[in-house]
Design a protein around this motif. Structure first.
Motif, short mmCIF file in Angstrom:
data_model
loop_
_atom_site.label_atom_id
_atom_site.label_comp_id
_atom_site.label_asym_id
_atom_site.label_seq_id
_atom_site.Cartn_x
_atom_site.Cartn_y
_atom_site.Cartn_z
N HIS A 40 -75.07 -14.57 -48.99
CA HIS A 40 -75.56 -15.83 -48.72
C HIS A 40 -76.88 -15.92 -47.65
O HIS A 40 -77.66 -16.94 -48.04
CB HIS A 40 -74.54 -16.72 -48.20
CG HIS A 40 -74.77 -18.01 -48.06
ND1 HIS A 40 -75.08 -18.59 -46.86
CD2 HIS A 40 -74.54 -19.30 -48.92
CE1 HIS A 40 -75.12 -20.19 -47.13
NE2 HIS A 40 -74.89 -20.45 -48.26
N MET A 41 -77.03 -15.09 -47.00
CA MET A 41 -78.33 -14.94 -46.15
C MET A 41 -79.42 -14.79 -46.98
O MET A 41 -80.72 -15.31 -46.58
CB MET A 41 -78.07 -14.01 -45.18
CG MET A 41 -77.11 -14.42 -43.86
SD MET A 41 -77.54 -15.84 -43.04
CE MET A 41 -79.13 -15.45 -42.20
N ASP A 42 -79.14 -13.70 -47.94
CA ASP A 42 -80.31 -13.53 -48.95
C ASP A 42 -80.73 -14.93 -49.37
O ASP A 42 -82.12 -14.97 -49.76
CB ASP A 42 -79.95 -12.42 -49.70
CG ASP A 42 -79.85 -11.15 -49.00
OD1 ASP A 42 -80.45 -10.82 -47.84
OD2 ASP A 42 -79.31 -10.01 -49.48
N LEU A 43 -79.81 -15.59 -49.99
CA LEU A 43 -80.13 -16.61 -50.72
C LEU A 43 -80.95 -17.75 -49.88
O LEU A 43 -81.83 -18.44 -50.32
CB LEU A 43 -78.90 -17.30 -51.40
CG LEU A 43 -78.93 -18.46 -52.13
CD1 LEU A 43 -79.79 -18.31 -53.11
CD2 LEU A 43 -77.49 -19.01 -52.45
N LYS A 44 -80.39 -17.96 -48.68
CA LYS A 44 -80.98 -18.90 -47.77
C LYS A 44 -82.38 -18.51 -47.53
O LYS A 44 -83.51 -19.24 -47.55
CB LYS A 44 -80.28 -19.21 -46.50
CG LYS A 44 -79.27 -19.72 -46.70
CD LYS A 44 -78.63 -20.06 -45.35
CE LYS A 44 -79.20 -20.90 -44.44
NZ LYS A 44 -78.37 -21.14 -43.15
N LYS A 45 -82.61 -17.33 -47.34
CA LYS A 45 -84.02 -16.74 -47.12
C LYS A 45 -84.92 -16.89 -48.37
O LYS A 45 -86.19 -17.23 -48.14
CB LYS A 45 -84.04 -15.17 -46.92
CG LYS A 45 -85.27 -14.57 -46.41
CD LYS A 45 -85.08 -13.31 -45.77
CE LYS A 45 -86.47 -12.48 -45.51
NZ LYS A 45 -86.40 -11.03 -45.15
#
Length: 327
Positions: free
Chosen positions: A104-109
């Protein structure tokens, strides 16, 4: 029977006004779902001509417990995914371009570096344009109707202030009014709107509040032969005056169905259109049917101010090496 714009006589449609006291009765869950459920319920009584919500700024900056709990769980899960303790069953997909990300952090980034940056460029370009017509053309071409970006931003980005209460209510078609930070400011605004609505010849008035200060206004509405419905948690003050009281928790969850029939007032009680006395009316039983269907169209257009409603919350997502993120 009334004559419409086409010159055809058709049955008269009842006009319904919904007034929401956000200071007294804020939503306990997602605001958009609560507003849609309330509007769907009110539409069973006729055409919803006005749906307004009033509150001071504290209602829009306050973070309820369910929002804090939801954000805390999301941050803890992000930390576990980043450390490799938890592996998602399916990759996260970007709602704008369809790119797949492992965490999910990769998606937000990805969303912030690509889509949010492009959106900010468009907003800066809009501000630099001179002339109302140029700005309207640019807004119509590049900003309005960008539903994919707006939907992804609501799920990935954190609002600058609060949890996006006003923006979500506007998305459901609610007129949101922020009153002054004075005692009873929202009550006075609601009372003025009630007087204005009664002068427009409406048939039903929905009031979402438990504030007993509205008792006199409800009495005036009944004296004017106006149907009144109170939505709240207590039926003692306003529920005893209104024609019908329904629980706010049931309405917010979409669990209440009401009989869309206007009961005419008589000297010794209520009677229906056939002249038969009715002891009680309101909630439908499982064996009863409405006998007609109602369809609502909701506008998803948002103000240009809502386009830049979110910010980068990297400061709140510092990595914890020894354990989970705890507020």
């Amino acid at each position: 029977m009334v004559k419409n714009s086409q010159g055809i006589y058709a049955p008269k449609t009842n006009k319904v006004v919904v007034l929401w006291d956000l200071d007294n009765k804020p939503p306990r869950g997602p605001p958009y779902n609560a507003a849609v459920s309330l509007k769907t319920l009110a539409s069973r009584f006729g055409e919803v001509t006005d749906f307004s919500a009033y509150a001071n700024r504290h209602a829009f900056v306050h973070l309820p417990q369910w929002v804090l709990h939801q954000r805390r769980e999301r941050r803890n899960l992000d930390i576990l995914e980043r450390k490799g303790v938890v592996t998602p069953s399916e990759p996260y997909t970007c709602g704008v371009c369809g790119r797949k990300c492992k965490t999910h952090m990769d998606l937000k980034k990805h969303f912030k570096q690509l889509h949010q940056r492009e959106q900010q460029k468009k907003l800066n370009r809009l501000k630099s344009l001179k002339g109302k017509k140029k700005r309207e053309r640019f807004k119509e071409r590049f900003l309005r109707g960008n539903h994919k970006y707006n939907e992804a931003a609501r799920t990935l980005l954190v609002p600058k202030v609060g949890y996006g209460l006003a923006a979500e209510l506007r998305r459901a078609g609610v007129f949101v009014k922020t009153v002054q930070d004075k005692p009873q400011a929202a009550d006075w605004a609601l009372k003025r709107q009630m007087v204005h609505s009664m002068s427009r010849g409406i048939d039903w008035l929905f009031l979402v509040s438990d504030d007993s200060d509205f008792s006199e206004m409800l009495r005036r509405a009944r004296e004017a032969d106006l149907g009144t419905v109170v939505v709240g948690d207590w039926d003692r003050a306003l529920g005893s005056i209104a024609d019908l009281w329904v629980p706010w928790s049931g309405v917010e969850n979409g669990e209440v169905d009401l009989v869309p029939e206007r009961k005419k007032r008589r000297e010794h009680g209520f009677q229906d259109d056939d002249g038969h006395d009715r002891d009680g009316w309101g909630v439908l039983n499982e064996d009863e049917e409405l006998g007609q269907e109602f369809t609502l169209l909701y506008s998803e257009d948002e103000d240009e101010d809502d386009e830049n409603y979110y910010y980068d919350d990297d400061d709140e997502e510092e990595e914890e090496e020894d354990g989970l993120y705890i507020l």
